[in-house]
Design an enzyme around this catalytic site. Structure first.
Site, mmCIF file in Angstrom:
data_model
loop_
_atom_site.group_PDB
_atom_site.id
_atom_site.type_symbol
_atom_site.label_atom_id
_atom_site.label_comp_id
_atom_site.label_asym_id
_atom_site.label_seq_id
_atom_site.Cartn_x
_atom_site.Cartn_y
_atom_site.Cartn_z
ATOM 1 N N GLU A 120 0.856 -1.197 0.000
ATOM 2 C CA GLU A 120 0.000 0.000 0.000
ATOM 3 C C GLU A 120 0.882 1.234 0.000
ATOM 4 O O GLU A 120 2.103 1.146 0.208
ATOM 5 C CB GLU A 120 -0.967 -0.024 1.192
ATOM 6 C CG GLU A 120 -2.070 -1.059 0.986
ATOM 7 C CD GLU A 120 -3.079 -1.116 2.120
ATOM 8 O OE1 GLU A 120 -3.044 -0.280 3.021
ATOM 9 O OE2 GLU A 120 -3.900 -2.062 2.092
ATOM 10 N N HIS A 238 -9.374 9.583 2.427
ATOM 11 C CA HIS A 238 -8.977 8.450 1.584
ATOM 12 C C HIS A 238 -9.145 8.868 0.132
ATOM 13 O O HIS A 238 -10.148 9.480 -0.234
ATOM 14 C CB HIS A 238 -9.852 7.220 1.893
ATOM 15 C CG HIS A 238 -9.300 5.956 1.322
ATOM 16 N ND1 HIS A 238 -9.409 5.628 -0.015
ATOM 17 C CD2 HIS A 238 -8.605 4.948 1.898
ATOM 18 C CE1 HIS A 238 -8.813 4.465 -0.221
ATOM 19 N NE2 HIS A 238 -8.316 4.031 0.924
ATOM 20 N N ARG A 285 -0.845 9.002 1.563
ATOM 21 C CA ARG A 285 -2.270 9.183 1.297
ATOM 22 C C ARG A 285 -2.693 10.645 1.242
ATOM 23 O O ARG A 285 -3.547 11.028 0.447
ATOM 24 C CB ARG A 285 -3.037 8.439 2.391
ATOM 25 C CG ARG A 285 -4.450 8.191 2.088
ATOM 26 C CD ARG A 285 -5.050 7.344 3.165
ATOM 27 N NE ARG A 285 -4.802 5.929 2.959
ATOM 28 C CZ ARG A 285 -5.176 4.990 3.823
ATOM 29 N NH1 ARG A 285 -5.773 5.317 4.943
ATOM 30 N NH2 ARG A 285 -4.935 3.719 3.571
ATOM 31 N N HIS A 348 -11.769 9.720 6.071
ATOM 32 C CA HIS A 348 -11.502 8.293 6.305
ATOM 33 C C HIS A 348 -11.080 7.998 7.738
ATOM 34 O O HIS A 348 -11.515 7.000 8.315
ATOM 35 C CB HIS A 348 -10.400 7.860 5.336
ATOM 36 C CG HIS A 348 -10.061 6.413 5.389
ATOM 37 N ND1 HIS A 348 -10.994 5.415 5.178
ATOM 38 C CD2 HIS A 348 -8.873 5.768 5.603
ATOM 39 C CE1 HIS A 348 -10.398 4.229 5.264
ATOM 40 N NE2 HIS A 348 -9.123 4.421 5.543
ATOM 41 N N ARG A 383 -1.627 9.149 8.722
ATOM 42 C CA ARG A 383 -1.416 7.735 9.056
ATOM 43 C C ARG A 383 -0.936 6.933 7.851
ATOM 44 O O ARG A 383 -1.451 7.081 6.740
ATOM 45 C CB ARG A 383 -2.739 7.133 9.564
ATOM 46 C CG ARG A 383 -2.680 5.648 9.837
ATOM 47 C CD ARG A 383 -3.966 5.171 10.465
ATOM 48 N NE ARG A 383 -5.097 5.311 9.584
ATOM 49 C CZ ARG A 383 -5.445 4.439 8.648
ATOM 50 N NH1 ARG A 383 -4.722 3.345 8.440
ATOM 51 N NH2 ARG A 383 -6.512 4.641 7.897
HETATM 52 C C1 SIN Z 1 -7.416 0.787 2.287
HETATM 53 O O1 SIN Z 1 -7.586 -0.436 2.186
HETATM 54 O O2 SIN Z 1 -7.176 1.523 1.356
HETATM 55 C C2 SIN Z 1 -7.551 1.408 3.633
HETATM 56 C C3 SIN Z 1 -6.493 0.922 4.508
HETATM 57 C C4 SIN Z 1 -6.307 1.885 5.637
HETATM 58 O O3 SIN Z 1 -7.133 2.755 5.870
HETATM 59 O O4 SIN Z 1 -5.277 1.792 6.290
#
Ligand code: SIN
Length: 537
Positions: A120, A238, A285, A348, A383
């Site tokens: 990620e 998000h 993010r 988010h 985060r």
């Molecule tokens: C996601 O799956 O994009 C969210 C994961 C997260 O909020 O850490």
């Protein structure tokens, strides 16, 4: 550890933090009651898609390290994280994974028995464990809930469901218990130590990835009791919620889809993230969310394009790797494998919260907090993806040890914070949820300005929440207090940092260790308590 037997522990909330805390309390043989406002396990945790970030022995063999996880977390957090707390969290991940497996959490594995590890944004290695592809939260919560139910059947704990906590009871600064509302009645549960594990505040915003129950309950409770709330200005957006105006039920698309190679394009097919950040779609993010929001402000629509991923990995790959997302999109008439899907940035997660040390202690005696409602300083100003479930469970379990063994007169050290009192509110103009959401979405969003924040602040301080019934009024009051805290924090931080972006920033900082905290003035604590009793009368 000294175990002080006979202490009555109450855990409020039953997501990842609450359930893992309950199980730890049961393991340690404590008397514990869990109070939860809906059914056991309901909440935001069970919606988690991407997963749980953890460097396991397998990761280390493949070249990853706890230190690398620490560095990634600190970098994503824009230099605003508490390093010690981050180190503790990352170091505890491997053991947490084993504990979860003991509770029958079934992380996805390869045929050779190794974990399938996702990637990620802002992670330097594949280290995201997942369950059923993209249903990590559901798999985790199901397993923990089942373990808690088994313990309940064995008479090891008490569960009170559909009970909304309304007030923490303090007498002479000693915690005595918690008031709660169940079946229209106000009841009191006596407690020696209370853990708030109530989750986030997404309902404050018009567009959020959170469920409707995310109404800042723990924040409101703690603030009204006089606890210090810190870093309130840091709200995470998000990047990829399927446009809720067009597809209200389609939900969020995990960052793990970008981790597999999906890109972001405009309606003209232009890929814009390569010009924004060296890691393009896998930038932190906050960077990606801001870039999407800026495209929207410039009149462009933004789409997540995973067609090349499907083409490269073979037909059916996306459906196999992301079955829940695929099912939701199919219901909405969308197909990530064959078409770009329109997305927007949406609220988010909250990095701020009830300030705690890394033992879960808050600034009030007997009160502990964990999970999204807490601010352990782990997430800093932004985060790192998939650190939230990890943080929630590591610190919830640690909190239980503190609740059992602390001298209950100890509180966390707040000497590193700049703490101010939240200015009083006049409470005259009625304010309902949709008005509050409109204000927050406009002024506490991805981009902020001092003027907008002043408008927000004036509107909030001259208003009083109004709602249809008692539960809604309590939830709205919690959101309203929280919005006031966010607006104050955002006004105070005149420079941009991480997810807090001021268009009128005096300067952009890459790092800041200044941490702002707020507590309600004594009169407001009293006013709010009176108001709450009137609500409950
Ligand atoms: C996601 O799956 O994009 C969210 C994961 C997260 O909020 O850490």
């Amino acid at each position: 550890m000294t175990i002080t037997s006979g202490r009555r522990l109450v855990i409020i909330g039953s997501g990842a933090a609450g359930l893992s805390a309950v199980l730890e309390a049961v393991r340690l043989g404590s008397s514990v009651t869990v109070l939860t406002k809906d059914s056991l396990g309901d909440g935001n945790s069970k919606l988690a898609q991407g997963g749980l970030s953890a460097v396991t022995a397998q990761g280390v063999t493949a070249g990853d390290s706890v230190d690398a996880h620490v560095t990634d977390s600190l970098n994503a957090g824009a230099g605003h994280c508490g390093r010690t707390a981050v180190q503790q969290m990352c170091a505890a991940a491997g053991e947490l994974v084993s504990t979860l497996e003991d509770y029958s959490v079934a992380f996805d594995k390869n045929p050779d028995g190794s974990y399938q590890l996702g990637l990620e944004a802002a992670h330097s290695a594949h280290r995201i464990l997942h369950v059923d592809g993209d249903a990590t939260g559901a798999g985790l919560i199901d397993a923990l809930r089942q373990a808690v139910r088994l313990a309940q059947e064995a008479g090891k704990l008490k569960i009170i469901e559909h009970a909304l906590a309304t007030e923490l009871e303090y007498v002479d600064e000693q915690l005595r218990g918690v008031r709660y509302l169940k079946d229209q009645q106000e009841l009191v549960l006596e407690a020696d130590a209370v853990l708030l594990a109530t989750g986030g505040l997404g309902t404050l915003y018009k567009a959020s990835t959170n469920p409707a129950g995310a109404t800042a309950d723990g924040i409101g409770l703690a603030a009204r009791a006089g606890a210090v709330i810190a870093d309130a200005e840091f709200i995470q957006f998000h990047p990829t919620l399927v446009d809720p105006a067009k597809y209200p039920q389609a939900g969020m698309i995990s960052e793990a889809v970008r981790g597999e190679g999906a890109i972001l394009i405009t309606e003209e097919g232009e890929r814009f993230m390569t010009a924004v950040h060296e890691r393009a779609e896998l930038a932190p993010r906050d960077v990606v969310a801001r870039a999407i929001h800026s495209q929207n402000l410039a009149g462009h629509r933004v789409f997540l394009d995973a067609r090349a991923v499907e083409a490269e990995r073979g037909t059916g790959f996306l459906k196999r790797r992301f079955p829940s997302i695929t099912a939701r999109l199919t219901k909405a008439g969308l197909d990530l494998a064959t078409e770009p899907v329109e997305v927007v940035a949406a609220q988010h997660y909250w990095m701020g919260g009830i300030y705690t040390d890394s033992f879960g202690r808050t600034s009030l005696t007997g009160l502990y907090a964990a999970g999204e409602c807490a601010n352990t300083t782990v997430h800093g100003a932004n985060r790192l993806a998939s650190n939230s479930l990890l943080e929630a469970m590591v610190f919830a379990r640690k909190s239980v040890h503190s609740m059992i063994s602390d001298d209950l007169s100890v509180t966390c050290d707040i000497s590193q914070l700049q703490v101010s009192e939240l200015p009083p509110a006049r409470n005259d103009a009625p304010l309902d949820l949709s008005q509050l959401q409109a204000l927050a979405s406009e002024h506490l969003g991805v981009h902020r300005t001092g003027d907008g924040l002043e408008v927000m602040n004036r509107a909030l301080t001259s208003s009083a929440p109004v709602a249809q019934d008692q539960r809604e009024l309590i939830e709205l009051t919690n959101l309203w207090v929280t919005a006031r805290l966010i607006a104050q924090g955002a006004l105070q931080r005149v420079s941009s940092l991480g997810a807090h972006h001021r268009l009128d920033a005096v300067h952009e900082s890459n790092t800041s260790t200044i941490r702002y905290g707020f507590r309600l003035a004594k009169t407001q604590q009293a006013d709010n308590r009176t108001q709450n009793k009137e609500i409950n009368a």
